[in-house]
Design a protein around this motif. Structure first.
Motif, mmCIF file in Angstrom:
data_model
loop_
_atom_site.group_PDB
_atom_site.id
_atom_site.type_symbol
_atom_site.label_atom_id
_atom_site.label_comp_id
_atom_site.label_asym_id
_atom_site.label_seq_id
_atom_site.Cartn_x
_atom_site.Cartn_y
_atom_site.Cartn_z
ATOM 1 N N PRO A 82 4.854 10.873 45.508
ATOM 2 C CA PRO A 82 3.910 11.377 44.498
ATOM 3 C C PRO A 82 3.430 10.285 43.542
ATOM 4 C CG PRO A 82 5.724 12.916 44.771
ATOM 5 C CD PRO A 82 6.088 11.687 45.550
ATOM 6 N N TYR A 83 4.286 9.343 43.240
ATOM 7 C CA TYR A 83 3.897 8.236 42.364
ATOM 8 C C TYR A 83 2.899 7.322 43.067
ATOM 9 C CZ TYR A 83 7.874 9.770 39.594
ATOM 10 O OH TYR A 83 8.739 10.520 38.836
ATOM 11 N N LEU A 84 3.088 7.143 44.358
ATOM 12 C CA LEU A 84 2.144 6.332 45.132
ATOM 13 C C LEU A 84 0.764 6.977 45.140
ATOM 14 C CD1 LEU A 84 1.590 3.920 46.978
ATOM 15 C CD2 LEU A 84 2.471 5.265 48.899
ATOM 16 N N ARG A 85 0.711 8.291 45.347
ATOM 17 C CA ARG A 85 -0.590 8.980 45.395
ATOM 18 C C ARG A 85 -1.320 8.896 44.061
ATOM 19 N NH1 ARG A 85 2.241 12.616 48.950
ATOM 20 N NH2 ARG A 85 3.036 13.805 47.174
ATOM 21 N N LEU A 86 -0.630 9.216 42.969
ATOM 22 C CA LEU A 86 -1.275 9.198 41.659
ATOM 23 C C LEU A 86 -1.667 7.779 41.261
ATOM 24 C CD1 LEU A 86 -2.197 10.609 39.091
ATOM 25 C CD2 LEU A 86 0.152 10.435 38.219
ATOM 26 N N GLY A 87 -0.795 6.827 41.537
ATOM 27 C CA GLY A 87 -1.085 5.443 41.172
ATOM 28 C C GLY A 87 -2.317 4.906 41.877
ATOM 29 N N VAL A 88 -2.470 5.224 43.160
ATOM 30 C CA VAL A 88 -3.653 4.769 43.897
ATOM 31 C C VAL A 88 -4.916 5.377 43.294
ATOM 32 C CG1 VAL A 88 -4.849 4.902 46.124
ATOM 33 C CG2 VAL A 88 -2.433 4.277 46.039
ATOM 34 N N GLY A 89 -4.864 6.649 42.893
ATOM 35 C CA GLY A 89 -6.028 7.282 42.273
ATOM 36 C C GLY A 89 -6.456 6.592 40.993
ATOM 37 N N ILE A 90 -5.480 6.256 40.132
ATOM 38 C CA ILE A 90 -5.800 5.562 38.881
ATOM 39 C C ILE A 90 -6.334 4.162 39.174
ATOM 40 C CG2 ILE A 90 -4.829 4.651 36.739
ATOM 41 C CD1 ILE A 90 -2.805 6.968 36.837
ATOM 42 N N ASN A 91 -5.748 3.500 40.148
ATOM 43 C CA ASN A 91 -6.209 2.175 40.554
ATOM 44 C C ASN A 91 -7.684 2.218 40.947
ATOM 45 O OD1 ASN A 91 -6.607 -0.325 41.946
ATOM 46 N ND2 ASN A 91 -4.496 -0.370 42.578
ATOM 47 N N GLN A 122 -4.207 -2.268 36.805
ATOM 48 C CA GLN A 122 -2.812 -2.678 36.652
ATOM 49 C C GLN A 122 -1.898 -1.463 36.490
ATOM 50 O OE1 GLN A 122 -1.080 -5.377 36.886
ATOM 51 N NE2 GLN A 122 -2.286 -7.170 36.404
ATOM 52 N N PHE A 123 -2.317 -0.504 35.669
ATOM 53 C CA PHE A 123 -1.493 0.685 35.448
ATOM 54 C C PHE A 123 -1.292 1.433 36.765
ATOM 55 C CE2 PHE A 123 -0.626 5.088 34.575
ATOM 56 C CZ PHE A 123 0.241 5.054 33.494
ATOM 57 N N GLY A 124 -2.391 1.704 37.458
ATOM 58 C CA GLY A 124 -2.293 2.475 38.692
ATOM 59 C C GLY A 124 -1.489 1.769 39.761
ATOM 60 N N ASN A 125 -1.720 0.464 39.929
ATOM 61 C CA ASN A 125 -1.015 -0.254 40.980
ATOM 62 C C ASN A 125 0.477 -0.341 40.686
ATOM 63 O OD1 ASN A 125 -0.210 -3.132 42.379
ATOM 64 N ND2 ASN A 125 -1.767 -2.020 43.539
ATOM 65 N N ASN A 126 0.843 -0.590 39.444
ATOM 66 C CA ASN A 126 2.257 -0.680 39.100
ATOM 67 C C ASN A 126 2.930 0.695 39.105
ATOM 68 O OD1 ASN A 126 3.139 -3.578 38.205
ATOM 69 N ND2 ASN A 126 1.059 -3.326 37.430
ATOM 70 N N TYR A 127 2.186 1.730 38.746
ATOM 71 C CA TYR A 127 2.724 3.090 38.818
ATOM 72 C C TYR A 127 3.048 3.445 40.265
ATOM 73 C CZ TYR A 127 3.191 8.038 37.532
ATOM 74 O OH TYR A 127 3.677 9.298 37.310
#
Length: 422
Positions: A82-91, A122-127
């Motif tokens: 789930p963190y991967l999915r959300l992080g990619v969206g923010i990225n 940066q936020f999305g990729n690190n998330y």
């Protein structure tokens, strides 16, 4: 534990590490191709090093703080994807903001919108990557981590090579910069989908949640008191300091020192040479580290990188610089293939893999903060003539690589297996 546990059937290393390919593509194109050119567009030539270093350092603050926090939350929830999915969206949202600033805005106002977009990236990729980083130590037995780390290094190098090729095509065809941002987004999403579909994860049961809550977790002080982790952290920090002493300014080096009129194209060719060398040594380095140990591979890799950094200062022409770039790539690929295995070996407790990998990842991201003083040093030295700035930053890079080689001897040999299996 969830379905992504140590008892689960082994996953293909190519599926497990696919997302690293897209992430590597993104960072190569952004940090080494688009951002240096965009900064000149926003602020001009005289302050390009200072502003580029400042932007890189601002992004590094995000990369410094976020991974341990997100990693700890992932450990508590027992989930990674789930963190991967959300992080990619923010990225992706951040890439859109950066593209907007470049295509529709200009000057310092456009620069600060660009900064906002970069912070979202940066936020999305690190998330996404903090929990994702836990999958190799969580799923892969210690005896196979060199091979898996080698595959990951090859995928990263392949993503970088593809990024360099795409940058060359975009530059050669004089395509709008918005096209480059769209290509980065596509290259990020496709491998992310491969990993998310290939790694099967189910929510932990109530009993598994209770077991995870009861499992001992080291405090940060205890984590750094664990000798394998401490010295792996320190040596990775030094290698990253060497990388970020040079990497952000490679395009400027191609123009100012090598005299290349199309610095973007020249940088892409140099990067392609580095990456070809990396691919050539990555898988072999990982395999050798499973048989011979991690440290002998790092000794050779770090020494090669230091020598190449110093020799670039006296490269008489672009052709020689390309040979040295290939040499640097051979060292970098071997180091990267062993680096992840060494870090995975040093994790002290299965109950906090994501948090501890997030802390370890800080050793790679924190050195980006050095780009601001290095950029200022570059401008200061070059203002005094003779390309003094490049002599200083490349010399500092070689020093960091050599220190990393020397101090990796302090990593205890027993780091090949986690100290606490909970």
């Amino acid at each position: 534990m969830t379905a992504t546990s140590a008892a689960a059937p082994p996953l293909s290393p190519w599926v497990l590490s696919a997302f690293w390919c897209g992430s590597a593509f993104q960072w190569l194109v952004l940090l080494l191709i688009l951002m240096p050119a965009n900064i000149v567009q926003f602020v001009g030539e005289a302050q390009k090093g200072t502003y580029l270093g400042t932007l890189t350092a601002i992004g590094a603050v995000m990369a410094l703080v976020l991974p341990p926090l997100v990693g700890a939350r992932s450990d508590r929830s027992g989930r990674r994807l789930p963190y991967l999915r959300l992080g990619v969206g923010i990225n992706l949202a951040g890439l859109a903001v950066m593209a907007l600033a470049v295509t529709l805005l200009g000057g310092l106002s456009g620069f600060w919108v660009y900064v906002l977009g970069f912070l979202l990236v940066q936020f999305g990729n690190n998330y996404a990557t903090a929990p994702y980083s836990a999958l190799i130590p969580q799923l892969v037995p210690p005896a196979q981590r060199g091979r898996y780390s080698g595959v990951m290094a090859m995928l990263q190098a392949g993503g970088q090579l593809l990024g360099a090729v795409v940058a060359l095509v975009v530059t050669f065809l004089a395509l709008p910069q918005a096209v480059a941002f769209v290509l980065v987004a596509v290259a990020l999403v496709v491998p992310a989908v491969v990993t998310m579909r290939g790694v099967h994860e189910t929510p932990p049961t109530p009993q598994e949640r209770r077991d995870m809550a009861a499992a001992p977790t080291l405090s940060l002080r205890q984590l750094f008191a664990h000798q394998p982790f401490l010295w792996v952290f320190v040596t990775r920090l030094l290698f990253a300091l060497g990388q970020y002493s040079v990497q952000p300014f490679l395009q400027y080096y191609a123009a100012d020192v090598l005299g290349q009129r199309n610095a973007g194209t020249a940088t892409s060719i140099m990067l392609a040479c580095i990456i070809v060398g990396s691919i050539g040594s990555a898988f072999l380095g990982g395999r050798l580290s499973d048989r011979l140990g991690r440290k002998p591979v790092i000794y050779v890799a770090g020494g090669t990188m230091a020598a190449a950094a110093l020799l670039l200062l006296i490269a008489p022409n672009f052709a020689v610089a390309l040979v040295l770039a290939l040499l640097f790539g051979l060292g970098f690929g071997a180091f990267t293939s062993v680096d992840w295995a060494l870090g995975s070996d040093a994790m002290p407790s299965r109950s906090s893999y994501a948090r501890d990998m997030g802390v370890w990842h800080v050793a790679f991201t924190a050195p980006q903060l050095s780009s601001a003083p290095q950029g200022a040093l570059l401008d200061w030295g070059n203002a005094r003539g003779g390309n003094l700035g490049y002599t200083l930053v490349f010399g500092i890079a070689a020093l960091f690589f050599l220190l990393g080689v020397i101090l990796v001897r302090r990593v205890p040999e027993q780091a090949h297996a986690p100290a606490t299996q909970t």
